[in-house]
Design a protein around this motif. Sequence first.
Motif, mmCIF file in Angstrom:
data_model
loop_
_atom_site.group_PDB
_atom_site.id
_atom_site.type_symbol
_atom_site.label_atom_id
_atom_site.label_comp_id
_atom_site.label_asym_id
_atom_site.label_seq_id
_atom_site.Cartn_x
_atom_site.Cartn_y
_atom_site.Cartn_z
ATOM 1 N N SER A 20 12.534 -5.179 -54.603
ATOM 2 C CA SER A 20 11.593 -6.276 -54.316
ATOM 3 C C SER A 20 10.157 -5.872 -54.661
ATOM 4 O O SER A 20 9.385 -6.665 -55.203
ATOM 5 C CB SER A 20 11.688 -6.724 -52.856
ATOM 6 O OG SER A 20 11.356 -5.652 -51.998
ATOM 7 N N ASN A 21 9.800 -4.602 -54.395
ATOM 8 C CA ASN A 21 8.443 -4.139 -54.691
ATOM 9 C C ASN A 21 8.254 -3.823 -56.172
ATOM 10 O O ASN A 21 7.159 -3.973 -56.707
ATOM 11 C CB ASN A 21 8.099 -2.940 -53.810
ATOM 12 C CG ASN A 21 7.887 -3.366 -52.360
ATOM 13 O OD1 ASN A 21 6.844 -3.913 -52.017
ATOM 14 N ND2 ASN A 21 8.890 -3.158 -51.514
ATOM 15 N N LEU A 22 9.339 -3.429 -56.833
ATOM 16 C CA LEU A 22 9.299 -3.232 -58.286
ATOM 17 C C LEU A 22 9.033 -4.582 -58.965
ATOM 18 O O LEU A 22 8.191 -4.673 -59.870
ATOM 19 C CB LEU A 22 10.617 -2.627 -58.771
ATOM 20 C CG LEU A 22 10.854 -2.544 -60.292
ATOM 21 C CD1 LEU A 22 9.764 -1.741 -60.987
ATOM 22 C CD2 LEU A 22 12.230 -1.937 -60.594
ATOM 23 N N SER A 23 9.716 -5.630 -58.523
ATOM 24 C CA SER A 23 9.509 -6.977 -59.084
ATOM 25 C C SER A 23 8.061 -7.421 -58.941
ATOM 26 O O SER A 23 7.454 -7.945 -59.885
ATOM 27 C CB SER A 23 10.405 -8.005 -58.376
ATOM 28 O OG SER A 23 11.746 -7.780 -58.690
ATOM 29 N N LYS A 24 7.486 -7.198 -57.747
ATOM 30 C CA LYS A 24 6.083 -7.590 -57.502
ATOM 31 C C LYS A 24 5.147 -6.874 -58.469
ATOM 32 O O LYS A 24 4.241 -7.496 -59.049
ATOM 33 C CB LYS A 24 5.676 -7.219 -56.069
ATOM 34 C CG LYS A 24 6.092 -8.228 -55.021
ATOM 35 C CD LYS A 24 5.643 -7.764 -53.633
ATOM 36 C CE LYS A 24 6.503 -8.443 -52.573
ATOM 37 N NZ LYS A 24 6.613 -7.666 -51.340
ATOM 38 N N ALA A 25 5.360 -5.565 -58.633
ATOM 39 C CA ALA A 25 4.488 -4.770 -59.508
ATOM 40 C C ALA A 25 4.631 -5.204 -60.972
ATOM 41 O O ALA A 25 3.633 -5.340 -61.691
ATOM 42 C CB ALA A 25 4.820 -3.283 -59.353
ATOM 43 N N LEU A 26 5.863 -5.452 -61.411
ATOM 44 C CA LEU A 26 6.093 -5.894 -62.797
ATOM 45 C C LEU A 26 5.415 -7.235 -63.047
ATOM 46 O O LEU A 26 4.799 -7.446 -64.097
ATOM 47 C CB LEU A 26 7.597 -6.004 -63.078
ATOM 48 C CG LEU A 26 8.375 -4.682 -63.201
ATOM 49 C CD1 LEU A 26 9.870 -4.953 -63.242
ATOM 50 C CD2 LEU A 26 7.948 -3.888 -64.430
ATOM 51 N N ASN A 27 5.524 -8.137 -62.080
ATOM 52 C CA ASN A 27 4.911 -9.465 -62.250
ATOM 53 C C ASN A 27 3.391 -9.391 -62.330
ATOM 54 O O ASN A 27 2.770 -10.163 -63.052
ATOM 55 C CB ASN A 27 5.378 -10.410 -61.137
ATOM 56 C CG ASN A 27 6.765 -10.975 -61.434
ATOM 57 O OD1 ASN A 27 7.043 -11.404 -62.551
ATOM 58 N ND2 ASN A 27 7.655 -10.952 -60.456
#
Length: 319
Positions: free
Chosen positions: A282-289
């Motif tokens: 979930s935090n990887l997705s936020k950072a990528l976005n």
Amino acid sequence: MHEVVCYDGFEPSGRMHIAQGVMKSLSVNKLTKAGCTVKIWVADWFAQLNNKMGGSLEKIRNVGQYMIEIWKATGMDNERVQFLWSSDEINAKADVYWPLVMDIARRNNLKRIIRCCQIMGRNESDELSAAQILYPCMQCADIFFLKADICQLGMDQRKVNMLAREYSDEVKRKPKPIILSHHMLSGLTGQGKMSKSDPNSAIYMEDEEAEVNVKIKKAFCPPQVTKENPCIEYVEYIILPWFGRFEVLRKEQDGGDKVYESMDDIITDYESGALHPSDLKSNLSKALNKILQPVRDHFKNNAEAAKLLKKVKAYRVTK
């Protein structure tokens, strides 16, 4: 003082995945910060030789332009970067280029050239066209044609870079080109490296937020296993170099918020189970976005870029 020239290149062959978009920007910016001039070879003729975009040079050039738009939007330092189209440069200096290609071809046997076919995404057992035999000789020539001191390419290009160093020995050219080979990101599905023919195996540079979230949610991410774990790789090679940290926001009962500044700490916590796959994802997705948002904005707000993207998305990827 000698200007240090770094050569990087790409085949315009379809939509751009995050390794090509973000990792290339990070590598190029490191080199320009160190004082290098980076020549990025837009290998349109090479894509045509390799039958990309069905061999249509017009489509290939549109894809090349779309890729340049992405790098500009990611914040690539363009001041010390030159984008050079292979067809234009070779045509302008054909008398320099082709004798070099011929000399490289003359000094190597067919077996040695076929060993380089990985650079085109091919295997030695594939039935290669005559054009694909010419390709490695040309790519080797590019290094000398561009007067490159450094070759900054992926590990999959190592064999042709080594061919260039062998050629330097043969013709007693000094100094030999320095090879900087960067890591090849694994595909999100856990089935080896990313594949442009499988959209779920990679994050694309203009993917919408929801698409990124779904792809990362579905990604292969075995608990407490960090080796060959694509989500861990994304953090190591994209998030940490980009932000200098990896923020994990989670509920208090799940361990509370934590900021990681080193890969060692992430690996320790993940392998012990203190960092759960769902929190990592979930935090990887936020950072990528966060990284991708300026690229999305560019393609929404710039009419020319939006037109290019629409064209490229409509093209059928050929291998």
